[in-house]
Scaffold this active site. Structure first.
Site, PDB file in Angstrom:
ATOM      1  N   HIS A 170       0.684  -1.479  -0.017  1.00  0.00           N
ATOM      2  CA  HIS A 170      -0.043   0.487   0.360  1.00  0.00           C
ATOM      3  C   HIS A 170       0.839   1.040  -0.140  1.00  0.00           C
ATOM      4  O   HIS A 170       1.614   1.213   0.068  1.00  0.00           O
ATOM      5  CB  HIS A 170      -0.980  -0.079   1.489  1.00  0.00           C
ATOM      6  CG  HIS A 170      -2.252  -1.278   1.276  1.00  0.00           C
ATOM      7  ND1 HIS A 170      -2.739  -0.940   0.037  1.00  0.00           N
ATOM      8  CD2 HIS A 170      -2.448  -1.506   1.368  1.00  0.00           C
ATOM      9  CE1 HIS A 170      -3.843  -1.739   0.432  1.00  0.00           C
ATOM     10  NE2 HIS A 170      -3.671  -2.016   0.658  1.00  0.00           N
ATOM     11  N   CYS A 213       0.191   2.761  -4.817  1.00  0.00           N
ATOM     12  CA  CYS A 213      -0.378   3.399  -4.916  1.00  0.00           C
ATOM     13  C   CYS A 213      -0.083   5.102  -4.586  1.00  0.00           C
ATOM     14  O   CYS A 213       1.156   4.984  -3.632  1.00  0.00           O
ATOM     15  CB  CYS A 213      -2.269   4.221  -4.412  1.00  0.00           C
ATOM     16  SG  CYS A 213      -2.891   2.104  -5.289  1.00  0.00           S
TER      17      CYS A 213
END
Length: 336
Positions: free
Chosen positions: A118, A174
């Site tokens: 992440h 991301c």
């Protein structure tokens, strides 16, 4: 092949004794020691669990050893299924592994960093981000010990490197466009991207209207502040701060899965869970090992274009010639 001498660029400035000085860097010949750090975090049993990140780390380790001349004993793996507590990707273990990667780095070493997990953003506090937000990665214990911000990753992995030392970083996460805070971002044409103030202001206005329509007041406020930042020249100032403070005489390159404003897909390819960026990077080089930086960026984007909206990014710690062979520099003398 890259030049073997120092590359000077930019304006001359007064140095010690009144002698003129210019910023410089040195391309790595990549014939020194090879070390790699691969991190894959699936966040098991969490509400934000991912499926392909551990696969990404293992695939990258295998690719480095089979194609780039790395030895398994010179690759550190951090995954959240590891039986050894020191190999769990906690915040402390990641930071220690980053320090190991660059420890005693020498000119012409080839260091490789890969992260799949992440990513996110937090408010920029030092004025080097044109959108006002730093990029971060999330260790497996981030809910207790916090994220790792791009400024810190740069300070650990880029700032200590000597001229001519090579660091190749891949962020499959991301909001990762500038996750290593390298100030020179390149287009698919092999040119340095410059802020397009009018276009950015228009995009900010569109985002603000879209956020308002969804009832996302926080998103509307962020977009509106971006418009103000563009209108006041804040983006250009941030670029100047970044180039003044984050340029390096080393040879650091970062490939990221998407722009700072985008997400990066946790995908399935060939029946296997994988990060889209990790899959595209390995696929592109497997199909054609001899590619320039510009060619590789174009081909990675082409692989992803049909199924994903993310646009992988290429950034560097110095101005560079994007038509130099990427693989020949990483794999020199390995027979690739």
């Amino acid at each position: 092949m890259p030049p073997q001498h120092q590359q000077h660029y930019g304006p001359q400035m007064g140095g010690p004794g009144g002698q003129p000085q210019q910023p410089y860097f040195e391309y790595s010949q990549c014939n020194g020691r090879k070390k790699a750090l691969c991190i894959g975090i699936n966040y098991f049993n969490s509400k934000n669990e991912l499926k392909g990140c551990i696969n990404d780390a293992r695939n990258m380790e295998r690719f480095l050893c089979n194609h780039f001349g790395y030895k398994k004993e010179d690759v550190v793996m951090l995954t959240d299924d590891a039986p050894n507590p020191r190999q769990i990707p906690t915040r402390d273990n990641i930071l220690q592994a980053m320090q190991w990667l660059v420890g005693n780095a020498q000119p012409h070493d080839s260091l490789f960093f890969h992260y799949s997990g992440h990513g996110g953003q937090t408010k920029d506090l030092d004025g080097d981000e044109d959108d006002g937000y730093d990029e971060v990665i999330y260790p497996v214990d981030h809910e207790v010990n916090g994220f790792i911000v791009d400024d810190l990753m740069h300070d650990i992995m880029v700032r200590p490197l000597p001229p001519g030392c090579r660091l190749t970083a891949i962020f499959d996460s991301c909001h990762s466009g500038t996750a290593l805070d390298l100030p020179y971002i390149y287009s698919t044409e092999g040119k340095i991207k410059e802020p397009n103030l009018a276009a950015e202001a228009g995009q900010g206005l569109l985002s603000a209207v879209s956020s308002y329509a969804r009832g996302d007041m926080g998103g509307m406020f962020k977009s509106a502040m971006g418009i103000v930042k563009v209108a006041t020249g804040g983006q250009k100032k941030a670029e100047e701060v970044s180039r003044r403070t984050k340029t390096s005489p080393a040879d650091a390159i970062s490939w990221s899965g998407c722009k700072d404003s985008q997400t990066s897909a946790d995908a399935y390819e060939a029946g296997t869970a994988t990060g889209a960026m990790s899959f595209a990077f390995i696929t592109a080089l497997s199909q054609n090992p001899q590619q320039s930086y510009q060619m590789l960026l174009v081909n990675i984007r082409e692989i992803l274009r049909a199924k994903y909206s993310q646009k992988p990014q290429l950034s560097a710690s110095h101005p560079m010639v994007c038509f130099i062979w990427f693989v020949s520099r990483v794999c020199m003398l390995t027979g690739v």
